[in-house]
Structures are given as C-alpha cells and as structure tokens.
Motif scaffolding. Structure first.
Motif, PDB file in Angstrom:
ATOM      1  N   THR A   1     -35.260  24.369 -46.094  1.00 34.07           N
ATOM      2  CA  THR A   1     -35.507  22.934 -45.891  1.00 34.07           C
ATOM      3  C   THR A   1     -34.836  22.447 -44.604  1.00 34.07           C
ATOM      4  OG1 THR A   1     -35.593  22.621 -48.269  1.00 34.07           O
ATOM      5  CG2 THR A   1     -35.259  20.645 -46.947  1.00 34.07           C
TER       6      THR A   1
ATOM      7  N   ARG B   1     -36.708  23.811 -41.501  1.00 37.99           N
ATOM      8  CA  ARG B   1     -37.947  23.044 -41.237  1.00 37.99           C
ATOM      9  C   ARG B   1     -37.629  21.785 -40.445  1.00 37.99           C
ATOM     10  NH1 ARG B   1     -39.836  23.326 -47.410  1.00 37.99           N
ATOM     11  NH2 ARG B   1     -40.962  25.296 -47.399  1.00 37.99           N
TER      12      ARG B   1
ATOM     13  N   HIS C   1     -33.172  27.921 -50.633  1.00 35.38           N
ATOM     14  CA  HIS C   1     -34.075  26.769 -50.657  1.00 35.38           C
ATOM     15  C   HIS C   1     -33.559  25.667 -49.717  1.00 35.38           C
ATOM     16  CE1 HIS C   1     -35.847  28.788 -54.049  1.00 35.38           C
ATOM     17  NE2 HIS C   1     -34.644  28.874 -54.591  1.00 35.38           N
TER      18      HIS C   1
END
Ligand code: SF4
Length: 218
Positions: free
Chosen positions: A11, A14, A7
């Motif tokens: 993140t 991105r 996760h």
C-alpha cells in the motif's frame, strides 16, 4: 519483513511510486493492451534504460505493429529504428527470428504460457513473465534486478539469483500482488532503493526492512 507486513508495504509503495515515471514496458502494455508489442518492448528493454526503450519502441511501432509486418522488415531497418538500445544488432536479428517462430509455430499468436514463451528466441524468464502479466493479465511474477535486490534487502526472501527469487516469491507472496510487484519495485529501485547506497533515510518502509547486505546508505 514477513507477510504480516507485506500488505502495508505494498500500500505504501503504491502511494510513493506515483511520483516517478512508470516502467517503459508497463506504459506500452497500458497504451496498447497488445501482447505482441509488450513482448517486443520487453526484448528492447533488456540492459537498456527506460527512456531509450520508450523512444526505440515508438520508432519501431511506427513501422510495424504486428509479427507479420515486423518480420518483413530488414535487419538494417530494425537496427536503425531501435538504435541505441543495448545489443541492437543482436536484438534486431532476434526480433526477426521471433516473428518467424510466432508465425510458423504459434499461428501468428503470442503464446500466453511461460514455457512456450521461453522457447522463443531472445526470450528469458523476465520477458516471459512480463508478457504473461502485462500482456495477458495472467498470474506471474517478473523478477528483474530491482525485484531481486529489494526483496532480499527487505529480508522477505534470501536468494542468490533472480530465478531463485521468482520461485521464493511464488511460494510466499500473496497472489493479488504478483502482477504489480515489478511495476512497483522497478521505479523504487531506480530512484530510492538504488543498487549502491540506497536512500534509507528517506524510505518510508524502512521500519519493516532488514537492510540485508546494505553496507552504505544515504
Ligand atoms: S530501507 Fe533502504 S534498503 Fe530497505 S527498502 Fe528502503 S531504501 Fe531499500
């Protein structure tokens, strides 16, 4: 890298990839929302640099944007429009055959299932997954050379081929990340986690990366 870290890694990816141009097929998908044009630009993009795919797609879509119209173009006309994409002669023939099959077998519609897409000329798993994900927004994981290489370097999967990687990721990667993984890892693989001598010294996800099989790094 495990799912405990994925996760945070997604993140971070991105955030980082915003500085680089998005993949050519993603741009077509974003601008057109049209599965047919996504399919055509995927075919053009195979073994071809993104910048070349982008300009070739634009020249071809200036002539035809539907399977009907593209199918009526001669191979010569398509070749001239898409040159210099790799294998432009073969791809011109494939696109004509693909349009004919869409019209005869699928009532002029692009199918939204992997197996049906795989039955079309010139369509492999990478293209089929991109059409399903970017063309229809449906779950799928497009594994190209970058996704295969980087997820193995992370130690997130341990596989020998893109097809094996796709199956491993379908079992392991949380579903919310399936569609965007390709859009994140293609630019990451082009500009940072490059095939030879990746830039590990500048990589903000290096604390979670096993750097498997990386023998030379910058
Ligand atoms: S640490 Fe190196 S091998 Fe791992 S993702 Fe970053 S650039 Fe790629």
């Amino acid at each position: 890298m495990t799912n405990r870290h994925i996760h945070g890694v997604i993140t971070e990816l991105r955030r980082v990839v915003r500085r680089w141009p998005p993949p050519a097929v993603g741009v077509v998908a974003h601008e057109t929302r049209d599965p047919f044009r996504v399919l055509v630009s995927c075919v053009l993009s195979l073994r071809t640099k993104d910048a070349t795919t982008t300009t070739a797609s634009a020249r071809l879509f200036a002539l035809a944007t539907t399977q009907d119209a593209l199918g009526r173009l001669s191979s010569d006309t398509i070749e001239q429009a898409i040159y210099p994409v790799a294998f432009y002669r073969t791809k011109a023939r494939s696109l004509r055959a693909l349009c004919a099959e869409l019209l005869t077998r699928f009532h002029g519609m692009v199918p939204n299932e992997i197996d049906a897409l795989l039955s079309l000329p010139g369509v492999g798993r990478k293209t089929a997954n991109l059409v399903v994900t970017l063309g229809f927004g449906a779950p799928g994981i497009c594994v190209d050379t970058h996704v295969h290489r980087i997820t193995n370097r992370w130690g997130y999967v341990a596989t020998r081929s893109p097809d094996e990687t796709e199956q491993a990721l379908r079992r392991k990667l949380p579903r919310p990340y399936w569609i965007e993984l390709n859009d994140l890892l293609v630019p990451y693989g082009q500009f940072l986690c490059t095939p030879t001598a990746p830039f590990c010294g500048r990589c903000s996800i290096s604390p979670w990366c096993r750097q498997a099989a990386v023998t030379r790094r910058r």
